[in-house]
Write an enzyme that holds these catalytic residues in place. Structure first.
Site, PDB file in Angstrom:
ATOM      1  N   VAL A 148       0.822  -1.320   0.109  1.00 14.80           N
ATOM      2  CA  VAL A 148       0.032  -0.054  -0.003  1.00 14.80           C
ATOM      3  C   VAL A 148       0.899   1.166   0.004  1.00 14.80           C
ATOM      4  O   VAL A 148       0.520   2.135  -0.735  1.00 14.80           O
ATOM      5  CB  VAL A 148      -0.804   0.035   1.014  1.00 14.80           C
ATOM      6  CG1 VAL A 148      -1.709   1.454   1.386  1.00 14.80           C
ATOM      7  CG2 VAL A 148      -1.827  -1.046   1.124  1.00 14.80           C
ATOM      8  N   ASP A 154      10.473   3.131   6.573  1.00 15.61           N
ATOM      9  CA  ASP A 154      10.242   1.873   6.892  1.00 15.61           C
ATOM     10  C   ASP A 154      11.038   1.233   7.985  1.00 15.61           C
ATOM     11  O   ASP A 154      12.399   1.550   7.653  1.00 15.61           O
ATOM     12  CB  ASP A 154      10.120   0.926   5.576  1.00 15.61           C
ATOM     13  CG  ASP A 154       9.427  -0.608   5.957  1.00 15.61           C
ATOM     14  OD1 ASP A 154       8.191  -0.623   5.344  1.00 15.61           O
ATOM     15  OD2 ASP A 154       9.917  -1.379   6.557  1.00 15.61           O
ATOM     16  N   ARG A 167      14.666  -3.444   3.055  1.00 16.12           N
ATOM     17  CA  ARG A 167      13.586  -3.163   2.069  1.00 16.12           C
ATOM     18  C   ARG A 167      14.131  -1.679   1.639  1.00 16.12           C
ATOM     19  O   ARG A 167      13.943  -1.345   0.569  1.00 16.12           O
ATOM     20  CB  ARG A 167      12.269  -2.917   2.826  1.00 16.12           C
ATOM     21  CG  ARG A 167      11.127  -2.157   2.288  1.00 16.12           C
ATOM     22  CD  ARG A 167      10.742  -2.963   1.042  1.00 16.12           C
ATOM     23  NE  ARG A 167       9.518  -2.503   0.448  1.00 16.12           N
ATOM     24  CZ  ARG A 167       8.858  -2.648  -0.712  1.00 16.12           C
ATOM     25  NH1 ARG A 167       9.559  -3.435  -1.566  1.00 16.12           N
ATOM     26  NH2 ARG A 167       7.791  -2.203  -0.934  1.00 16.12           N
ATOM     27  N   THR A 219      -3.061  -4.476   9.301  1.00 16.65           N
ATOM     28  CA  THR A 219      -3.718  -4.569  10.436  1.00 16.65           C
ATOM     29  C   THR A 219      -4.133  -6.004  10.133  1.00 16.65           C
ATOM     30  O   THR A 219      -5.394  -6.327   9.818  1.00 16.65           O
ATOM     31  CB  THR A 219      -5.118  -3.767  10.178  1.00 16.65           C
ATOM     32  OG1 THR A 219      -5.398  -3.617   9.052  1.00 16.65           O
ATOM     33  CG2 THR A 219      -4.511  -2.090  10.993  1.00 16.65           C
ATOM     34  N   THR A 225      -6.702  -0.542   7.200  1.00  9.81           N
ATOM     35  CA  THR A 225      -8.208  -0.971   7.275  1.00  9.81           C
ATOM     36  C   THR A 225      -8.324  -1.274   8.961  1.00  9.81           C
ATOM     37  O   THR A 225      -7.665  -2.032   9.485  1.00  9.81           O
ATOM     38  CB  THR A 225      -8.617  -2.313   6.575  1.00  9.81           C
ATOM     39  OG1 THR A 225      -8.366  -1.887   5.187  1.00  9.81           O
ATOM     40  CG2 THR A 225     -10.111  -2.492   6.826  1.00  9.81           C
ATOM     41  N   CYS A 245      -6.942  -8.604   3.240  1.00  7.74           N
ATOM     42  CA  CYS A 245      -8.314  -7.837   2.974  1.00  7.74           C
ATOM     43  C   CYS A 245      -9.619  -8.702   3.596  1.00  7.74           C
ATOM     44  O   CYS A 245      -9.931  -8.652   4.525  1.00  7.74           O
ATOM     45  CB  CYS A 245      -8.125  -6.843   1.969  1.00  7.74           C
ATOM     46  SG  CYS A 245      -7.124  -5.852   1.616  1.00  7.74           S
ATOM     47  N   ARG A 294       0.508 -13.646   1.881  1.00  8.32           N
ATOM     48  CA  ARG A 294      -0.003 -13.360   3.293  1.00  8.32           C
ATOM     49  C   ARG A 294      -1.530 -13.869   3.364  1.00  8.32           C
ATOM     50  O   ARG A 294      -2.323 -13.594   2.517  1.00  8.32           O
ATOM     51  CB  ARG A 294      -0.072 -11.601   3.795  1.00  8.32           C
ATOM     52  CG  ARG A 294       1.113 -11.113   3.876  1.00  8.32           C
ATOM     53  CD  ARG A 294       1.033  -9.608   3.896  1.00  8.32           C
ATOM     54  NE  ARG A 294       0.667  -8.853   2.732  1.00  8.32           N
ATOM     55  CZ  ARG A 294       0.172  -7.687   2.672  1.00  8.32           C
ATOM     56  NH1 ARG A 294       0.276  -6.862   3.499  1.00  8.32           N
ATOM     57  NH2 ARG A 294      -0.163  -7.049   1.516  1.00  8.32           N
TER      58      ARG A 294
END
Length: 425
Positions: A13, A31, A36, A90, A125, A265, A336
């Site tokens: 995201v 981050d 990364r 989340t 979210t 999600c 994930r």
């Protein structure tokens, strides 16, 4: 004063959003993962959301540049920003309870550099109330500043679709909100300046939070419905996809298909809404029923595969099976909350030896997360059963004759193969 933006969290995201804002603003991407950051500064995005040319076109070597993206894991560097956008995961815990730890920790990070007049926008979210009731108190405690007096907040839920090169962040209408009417307008105008699809300013942060969490809850329930249909039609020996194709000729029939519901999600968000409802004394029956059904599909797929193998006289214990795909969706490296792991686990419980081939999944990441071995190249041996679990483009070009023996079965979870298969959802 011009907006200088810090993006907290540079994953699926955060990075696309940082790249987009960097075309018009000075952006610092933060981050905690140093590797990364090092990879991004070389122009490499392992999520494959941003290609090397896109990324390098906005990268700058100076955090004080008027425009562009500077990536860092140094908290002191983001102290010069006046807008902080939090884009951390989340997840839920092993009991499917919301885990707000990443939000708390990122709020602590922002709180350490927060100044008077700054605006903190959350994209993660959450259930209604998290921004103002959970995150803001952390910001106040760490910074010593007062909410809506010294600093302000906004919420603009992410709508990224990993692996989708058509519906990119700038092409998806953005819901925005702010902790005061004035901040709502500010947040809305900030996003409107880069989102070509437009924005929708919600009347409050809680409304925006609720809007996001029901988007995926609605999809989850609809998929659960067609998953249940597939179970019924399999018992009736009717092809579910043929039924859906026929029903889809009506203009208002919703085109959902059966399948495994994973990812960060759809397979997670309904639990956030359910948690808040239960806190208020309401037990959400439809939402949780949909979750239970979708969570059971991995075991159901395994049982269907085993039944087909038995019908062909294949000895189950010790049989060799090839699982095609491991990521949670097609043409994307994201593993994930993949539900393929449920299918693999159930198949192993039957005593089946499972080999996993996925050209997109990172072998070290799969091992780290699930302790499962995967390969990125087509196996050279043959198998008693082949299960298409993920519709990666590479699988459409496979020569299945080289992977199967005389008596093997092919099960198509996604219902996309054009060859003759023995079973599908």
């Amino acid at each position: 004063m011009a907006s200088k933006i810090a993006i907290i969290g540079l994953g699926y995201v955060g990075l696309p959003l940082a790249r987009l804002f960097a075309t018009k603003y000075s952006v610092i991407g933060f981050d905690i993962n140093k590797k990364r950051i090092d990879d991004l500064n070389l122009g490499h995005d392992y999520t494959l959301e941003i290609d090397e040319n896109q990324l390098k076109s906005v990268l700058v070597s100076n955090s004080e540049s008027d425009k562009g993206l500077y990536c860092t894991n140094n908290i002191e560097t983001i102290a010069s920003c006046n807008v902080y956008i939090v884009t951390v995961p989340t997840p839920v815990d092993k009991n499917n309870k919301p885990d707000l730890t990443p939000l708390y920790k990122s709020s602590e990070t922002v709180g350490k550099v927060l100044k008077k007049g700054d605006v903190v926008i959350y994209e993660s979210t959450v259930y209604p109330g998290v921004t103002e009731e959970e995150c803001v108190p952390v910001l106040e405690k760490i910074s010593g500043l007062k909410f809506n007096i010294d600093f302000f907040a906004g919420y603009s839920p992410e709508r990224i679709n990993p692996g989708d090169k058509e519906h990119t962040v700038e092409k998806i209408l953005k819901v925005t909100s702010g902790s005061t009417p004035e901040i709502g307008i500010f947040v809305n105008e900030l996003y409107k300046s880069v989102i070509v699809a437009g924005t929708h300013l919600a009347p409050s942060i809680k409304v925006a939070e609720a809007a996001k969490v029901i988007e995926n809850s609605q999809r989850d329930i609809n998929i659960a419905f067609v998953n249940e249909l597939s179970k019924i039609f399999n018992l009736l020996e009717i092809d579910t996809h043929d039924v859906l194709k026929a029903a889809g000729t009506k203009w208002n029939f919703l085109p959902f298909k059966p399948g495994l519901v994973g990812g960060h999600c759809i397979g997670v968000d309904p639990y956030y809404l359910a948690q808040k409802a239960q806190e208020k004394g309401y037990h959400p029956e439809i939402i949780l029923a949909g979750r239970r059904l979708n969570d059971s599909m991995g075991e159901y797929v395994a049982s269907q595969v085993v039944k087909l193998m038995i019908k062909k006289g294949i000895a189950i214990h010790g049989a060799h099976l090839l699982m095609l795909g491991f990521t949670f969706k097609e043409n994307c490296p994201d593993v994930r909350n993949t539900k393929i792991v449920d299918v693999v686990s159930a198949l192993k419980d039957y005593g089946i030896q499972v080999s996993i081939y996925d050209p997109w999944a990172k072998t070290d990441e799969v091992w780290h997360e699930y302790q499962l071995k995967t390969v990125n190249k087509v196996p050279e041996n043959t198998f008693d059963a082949i299960v298409l679990g993920v519709a990666h483009q590479e699988f459409f070009d496979l020569d299945f004759s080289k992977l199967r023996n005389e008596n093997s079965i092919i099960f198509d979870v996604k219902g996309v193969l054009t060859i003759q298969v023995d079973g599908k959802l």
